[in-house]
Motif scaffolding. Structure first.
Motif, mmCIF file in Angstrom:
data_model
loop_
_atom_site.group_PDB
_atom_site.id
_atom_site.type_symbol
_atom_site.label_atom_id
_atom_site.label_comp_id
_atom_site.label_asym_id
_atom_site.label_seq_id
_atom_site.Cartn_x
_atom_site.Cartn_y
_atom_site.Cartn_z
ATOM 1 N N ASN A 76 0.834 -1.208 0.000
ATOM 2 C CA ASN A 76 0.000 0.000 0.000
ATOM 3 C C ASN A 76 0.866 1.255 0.000
ATOM 4 O O ASN A 76 0.660 2.180 -0.784
ATOM 5 C CB ASN A 76 -0.845 0.042 1.275
ATOM 6 C CG ASN A 76 -2.310 -0.286 1.022
ATOM 7 O OD1 ASN A 76 -2.884 -1.045 1.752
ATOM 8 N ND2 ASN A 76 -2.916 0.291 0.010
ATOM 9 N N SER A 114 -4.477 14.342 2.364
ATOM 10 C CA SER A 114 -5.856 14.824 2.540
ATOM 11 C C SER A 114 -5.969 16.287 2.132
ATOM 12 O O SER A 114 -7.019 16.774 1.733
ATOM 13 C CB SER A 114 -6.314 14.625 3.984
ATOM 14 O OG SER A 114 -5.433 15.279 4.847
ATOM 15 N N HIS A 135 -8.185 9.419 -7.431
ATOM 16 C CA HIS A 135 -9.225 8.589 -6.810
ATOM 17 C C HIS A 135 -8.619 7.278 -6.292
ATOM 18 O O HIS A 135 -8.907 6.842 -5.182
ATOM 19 C CB HIS A 135 -10.335 8.311 -7.840
ATOM 20 C CG HIS A 135 -11.488 7.554 -7.260
ATOM 21 N ND1 HIS A 135 -12.338 8.124 -6.331
ATOM 22 C CD2 HIS A 135 -11.901 6.273 -7.437
ATOM 23 C CE1 HIS A 135 -13.234 7.214 -5.980
ATOM 24 N NE2 HIS A 135 -12.997 6.087 -6.634
ATOM 25 N N LYS A 138 -6.676 7.939 -3.179
ATOM 26 C CA LYS A 138 -7.567 8.094 -2.021
ATOM 27 C C LYS A 138 -8.005 6.718 -1.497
ATOM 28 O O LYS A 138 -7.991 6.462 -0.298
ATOM 29 C CB LYS A 138 -8.780 8.925 -2.428
ATOM 30 C CG LYS A 138 -9.586 9.411 -1.247
ATOM 31 C CD LYS A 138 -10.761 10.252 -1.673
ATOM 32 C CE LYS A 138 -11.574 10.636 -0.445
ATOM 33 N NZ LYS A 138 -12.950 10.941 -0.765
ATOM 34 N N GLU A 139 -8.361 5.831 -2.448
ATOM 35 C CA GLU A 139 -8.780 4.471 -2.069
ATOM 36 C C GLU A 139 -7.639 3.727 -1.377
ATOM 37 O O GLU A 139 -7.848 3.036 -0.378
ATOM 38 C CB GLU A 139 -9.222 3.690 -3.306
ATOM 39 C CG GLU A 139 -10.647 3.998 -3.721
ATOM 40 C CD GLU A 139 -11.086 3.222 -4.956
ATOM 41 O OE1 GLU A 139 -10.245 2.499 -5.549
ATOM 42 O OE2 GLU A 139 -12.270 3.350 -5.323
ATOM 43 N N ASN A 140 -6.431 3.898 -1.912
ATOM 44 C CA ASN A 140 -5.254 3.248 -1.315
ATOM 45 C C ASN A 140 -5.009 3.725 0.109
ATOM 46 O O ASN A 140 -4.651 2.950 0.991
ATOM 47 C CB ASN A 140 -4.008 3.522 -2.159
ATOM 48 C CG ASN A 140 -3.787 2.433 -3.192
ATOM 49 O OD1 ASN A 140 -3.728 1.259 -2.879
ATOM 50 N ND2 ASN A 140 -3.693 2.833 -4.445
ATOM 51 N N LEU A 141 -5.209 5.024 0.311
ATOM 52 C CA LEU A 141 -5.019 5.594 1.657
ATOM 53 C C LEU A 141 -6.061 5.048 2.627
ATOM 54 O O LEU A 141 -5.751 4.735 3.779
ATOM 55 C CB LEU A 141 -5.112 7.122 1.604
ATOM 56 C CG LEU A 141 -3.849 7.822 1.110
ATOM 57 C CD1 LEU A 141 -4.157 9.229 0.672
ATOM 58 C CD2 LEU A 141 -2.793 7.835 2.211
ATOM 59 N N GLU A 142 -7.306 4.937 2.147
ATOM 60 C CA GLU A 142 -8.374 4.394 3.002
ATOM 61 C C GLU A 142 -8.091 2.932 3.359
ATOM 62 O O GLU A 142 -8.275 2.515 4.496
ATOM 63 C CB GLU A 142 -9.734 4.533 2.304
ATOM 64 C CG GLU A 142 -10.291 5.945 2.428
ATOM 65 C CD GLU A 142 -11.396 6.249 1.427
ATOM 66 O OE1 GLU A 142 -11.843 5.323 0.714
ATOM 67 O OE2 GLU A 142 -11.813 7.429 1.359
ATOM 68 N N GLU A 143 -7.631 2.165 2.343
ATOM 69 C CA GLU A 143 -7.279 0.754 2.576
ATOM 70 C C GLU A 143 -6.153 0.657 3.600
ATOM 71 O O GLU A 143 -6.164 -0.187 4.480
ATOM 72 C CB GLU A 143 -6.813 0.108 1.265
ATOM 73 C CG GLU A 143 -7.941 -0.465 0.436
ATOM 74 C CD GLU A 143 -7.455 -0.998 -0.911
ATOM 75 O OE1 GLU A 143 -6.296 -1.453 -0.997
ATOM 76 O OE2 GLU A 143 -8.245 -0.931 -1.866
ATOM 77 N N ARG A 145 -5.336 2.777 5.983
ATOM 78 C CA ARG A 145 -5.820 3.079 7.349
ATOM 79 C C ARG A 145 -6.600 1.901 7.925
ATOM 80 O O ARG A 145 -6.444 1.555 9.092
ATOM 81 C CB ARG A 145 -6.671 4.345 7.331
ATOM 82 C CG ARG A 145 -5.809 5.587 7.162
ATOM 83 C CD ARG A 145 -6.564 6.879 7.353
ATOM 84 N NE ARG A 145 -5.752 7.999 6.894
ATOM 85 C CZ ARG A 145 -6.001 8.693 5.798
ATOM 86 N NH1 ARG A 145 -7.041 8.399 5.041
ATOM 87 N NH2 ARG A 145 -5.219 9.704 5.441
ATOM 88 N N ALA A 146 -7.449 1.285 7.083
ATOM 89 C CA ALA A 146 -8.252 0.126 7.537
ATOM 90 C C ALA A 146 -7.334 -1.027 7.926
ATOM 91 O O ALA A 146 -7.537 -1.673 8.962
ATOM 92 C CB ALA A 146 -9.203 -0.312 6.432
#
Length: 199
Positions: A76, A114, A135, A138-143, A145-146
């Motif tokens: 990631n 962000s 986009h 952003k998805e990679n960053l959310e993944e 964090r999860a």
């Protein structure tokens, strides 16, 4: 009184035999009680060993999950860094050509992705392809964090499982020690029982 003597001897023998029988009964009862304890210990050992196997398997699964998530987090981060570098290069070119506003330079000097997300309006000149890249970023960053949250949960779970394994190993050692002591007691009782029968 010569006649009284054999009678006394007979009574003495009877008395000794009664005492011997009492001792034998006591020894038998003690042996039976020890054997009951031994059965209980064996049952407990089976339960503890089975629990220990289960906890060790769970521990292995958690360790495997942690290794997998750590590897995913590393991937990631690599993807995010590559995308950020690509965006920064693109924005520098746009800025040099006078296409991008000064606000974009804030992003170029910042590591906070962000901030870029919030300054989306200022990046209207970016083409559809670059928007897609943003986009994905952003998805990679959310993944990421999860996955980092999941990693924290798994590490806490791992600590609990390690404590469980330790506790079960201690219980197992205690049960084995108790069993060993009981077997020594049985041996002792059997030898004193055999001695009584000889007397």
């Amino acid at each position: 009184s010569l006649a009284a003597k054999p009678k006394d001897e007979y009574r003495e023998i009877q008395k000794k035999m009664k005492e011997q029988k009492k001792k034998l009964d006591r020894a038998k009862k003690k042996e039976s009680s020890i054997l009951t304890d031994l059965d209980r210990i064996n049952r407990e050992l089976t339960i503890v060993e089975s629990r220990l196997r289960k906890y060790k398997a769970e521990l292995k699964n958690t360790e495997f999950s942690i290794a997998r998530i750590e590897s995913e987090i590393s991937e990631n981060k690599k993807t995010i860094d590559k995308t950020k570098d690509w965006i920064k290069r693109k924005l520098r070119v746009m800025h040099k050509q006078g296409q991008a506003p000064d606000m974009v330079m804030l992003f170029l000097s910042s590591d906070d992705i962000s901030q870029l997300m919030r300054s989306g309006k200022a990046l209207k000149q970016i083409t559809m392809y670059e928007n897609k890249v943003l986009h994905i970023l952003k998805e990679n960053l959310e993944e990421l964090r999860a996955r980092e949250r999941k990693l924290t949960e798994l590490r806490a779970k791992l600590m609990k499982q390690r404590a469980k394994v330790r506790a079960e190993e201690e219980a197992l050692a205690e049960n084995k020690k108790e069993k060993k002591m009981l077997l020594v007691s049985i041996k002792r009782e059997k030898s004193s029982y055999a001695k009584m029968l000889k007397e």
